[in-house]
Design a protein around this motif. Structure first.
Motif, PDB file in Angstrom:
ATOM      1  N   LEU A 235      -5.584   6.748  -6.139  1.00 27.08           N
ATOM      2  CA  LEU A 235      -5.852   5.614  -5.228  1.00 27.08           C
ATOM      3  C   LEU A 235      -5.212   5.794  -3.787  1.00 27.08           C
ATOM      4  CD1 LEU A 235      -3.581   2.816  -7.332  1.00 27.08           C
ATOM      5  CD2 LEU A 235      -6.079   3.572  -7.378  1.00 27.08           C
TER       6      LEU A 235
ATOM      7  N   CYS B   2      -7.810  -2.050  -4.015  1.00 29.80           N
ATOM      8  CA  CYS B   2      -6.471  -0.554  -4.395  1.00 29.80           C
ATOM      9  C   CYS B   2      -5.130  -1.761  -4.721  1.00 29.80           C
ATOM     10  CB  CYS B   2      -5.729   0.054  -2.784  1.00 29.80           C
ATOM     11  SG  CYS B   2      -7.532   0.902  -2.479  1.00 29.80           S
TER      12      CYS B   2
ATOM     13  N   LEU C 224       1.196  -0.872  -0.280  1.00 30.41           N
ATOM     14  CA  LEU C 224       0.312  -0.081   0.166  1.00 30.41           C
ATOM     15  C   LEU C 224       0.396   1.717   0.037  1.00 30.41           C
ATOM     16  CD1 LEU C 224      -3.122  -0.507   2.124  1.00 30.41           C
ATOM     17  CD2 LEU C 224      -3.025  -0.317   0.099  1.00 30.41           C
TER      18      LEU C 224
ATOM     19  N   LEU D  20     -12.462   2.286  -1.190  1.00 33.36           N
ATOM     20  CA  LEU D  20     -12.057   0.880  -1.454  1.00 33.36           C
ATOM     21  C   LEU D  20     -11.355   0.240  -0.317  1.00 33.36           C
ATOM     22  CD1 LEU D  20     -11.090   1.645  -5.215  1.00 33.36           C
ATOM     23  CD2 LEU D  20     -12.802   0.327  -3.938  1.00 33.36           C
TER      24      LEU D  20
ATOM     25  N   VAL E 281       1.259   1.998  -3.362  1.00 35.77           N
ATOM     26  CA  VAL E 281       0.165   2.882  -3.671  1.00 35.77           C
ATOM     27  C   VAL E 281      -0.439   4.237  -3.188  1.00 35.77           C
ATOM     28  CG1 VAL E 281      -2.889   1.976  -3.731  1.00 35.77           C
ATOM     29  CG2 VAL E 281      -0.984   0.372  -3.911  1.00 35.77           C
TER      30      VAL E 281
ATOM     31  N   LEU F 167      -6.964  -2.992  -7.845  1.00 29.21           N
ATOM     32  CA  LEU F 167      -6.163  -1.434  -9.088  1.00 29.21           C
ATOM     33  C   LEU F 167      -5.014  -1.392  -9.701  1.00 29.21           C
ATOM     34  CD1 LEU F 167      -8.372  -0.108 -10.145  1.00 29.21           C
ATOM     35  CD2 LEU F 167      -8.455   1.982  -8.265  1.00 29.21           C
ATOM     36  N   TYR F 168      -4.364  -0.862  -8.689  1.00 28.85           N
ATOM     37  CA  TYR F 168      -2.604  -1.080  -8.854  1.00 28.85           C
ATOM     38  C   TYR F 168      -2.562  -1.645  -9.624  1.00 28.85           C
ATOM     39  CZ  TYR F 168       2.162   0.680  -8.136  1.00 28.85           C
ATOM     40  OH  TYR F 168       3.594   0.015  -8.233  1.00 28.85           O
TER      41      TYR F 168
ATOM     42  N   GLU G 296      -8.062  -2.715   0.803  1.00 38.05           N
ATOM     43  CA  GLU G 296      -6.649  -2.317   0.785  1.00 38.05           C
ATOM     44  C   GLU G 296      -6.844  -3.041   0.152  1.00 38.05           C
ATOM     45  OE1 GLU G 296      -4.395  -3.307   4.702  1.00 38.05           O
ATOM     46  OE2 GLU G 296      -5.352  -1.755   5.347  1.00 38.05           O
TER      47      GLU G 296
ATOM     48  N   LEU H 113      -8.312   7.045  -1.910  1.00 37.23           N
ATOM     49  CA  LEU H 113      -9.794   5.579  -2.143  1.00 37.23           C
ATOM     50  C   LEU H 113      -9.497   4.723  -0.968  1.00 37.23           C
ATOM     51  CD1 LEU H 113      -9.853   4.666  -6.493  1.00 37.23           C
ATOM     52  CD2 LEU H 113     -11.617   6.411  -4.594  1.00 37.23           C
ATOM     53  N   VAL H 114      -8.622   4.698  -0.973  1.00 37.34           N
ATOM     54  CA  VAL H 114      -8.193   4.393   0.915  1.00 37.34           C
ATOM     55  C   VAL H 114      -8.088   4.700   1.963  1.00 37.34           C
ATOM     56  CG1 VAL H 114      -6.342   2.392   1.747  1.00 37.34           C
ATOM     57  CG2 VAL H 114      -6.591   2.146  -0.537  1.00 37.34           C
TER      58      VAL H 114
END
Length: 142
Positions: A68, A82, A59, A77, A62, A85-86, A79, A71-72
C-alpha cells in the motif's frame, strides 16, 4: 431512546481514557439517529472526547504495509483511496483485525444511508469549519 451506540466501548477496551461523552441512539421522525451527550458535567475548555493517535487509522499505519505504501508514494492512488483500501483489507480480516470493533461500528452507521457516517473529507464546503470549530483537524481537511 433505544440501545446506546458501541462507539466508545472499543475505545476504552483499546486503552483510551474514560470519555466525558457517550453516543446514544434515539429515534427521530421514524429514523435512528446517533447523538453525543455528556456523561458528566462539562466546563468550558474541557476535552470531551480524546482518542489516542494509535487508535486512529492514518497513512503511517498504511505505510507499514509495503504494498500500500508503494501505491501512495508512486502517486498511483490518492491518500483517501489508500486509507479506504486499507480499511477494506482490515474488514476482510474480520475479528482478526485490530480495527474490527471500529469497522463493525462504521458498517452499522453506513447501513443508515444519509443518516450514517460520512468522513469530514466528504463534507460540503464550510461544514468542517462550522462543525469542528476549534479543532486542529479543520486545517488538515480544508
Amino acid at each position: 431512546m433505544i440501545a446506546a451506540s458501541s462507539f466508545c466501548a472499543p475505545l476504552q477496551e483499546s486503552g483510551a481514557p474514560q470519555q466525558k461523552v457517550r453516543v446514544e441512539t434515539v429515534q427521530r421522525n421514524g429514523q435512528h439517529v446517533d447523538i453525543t451527550v455528556a456523561s458528566q458535567p462539562l466546563a468550558p475548555g474541557d476535552v470531551a472526547l480524546r482518542i489516542p493517535e494509535r487508535l486512529i487509522v492514518t497513512l503511517d499505519q498504511v505505510f507499514q504495509d509495503n504494498t500500500l505504501a508503494e501505491l501512495v508514494t508512486t502517486g498511483k492512488l490518492s491518500e483517501l483511496a489508500c486509507l479506504t483500501l486499507y480499511l477494506a483489507y482490515e474488514k476482510k480480516r474480520g475479528k482478526e483485525s485490530c480495527w474490527y470493533a471500529f469497522i463493525k461500528e462504521l458498517d452499522r452507521m453506513q447501513g443508515r444511508g444519509s443518516q450514517g457516517a460520512k468522513s469530514p473529507l466528504l463534507w460540503d464546503e464550510g461544514q468542517a469549519a462550522e462543525l469542528l470549530a476549534g479543532s486542529p483537524v479543520v486545517a488538515e481537511i480544508e
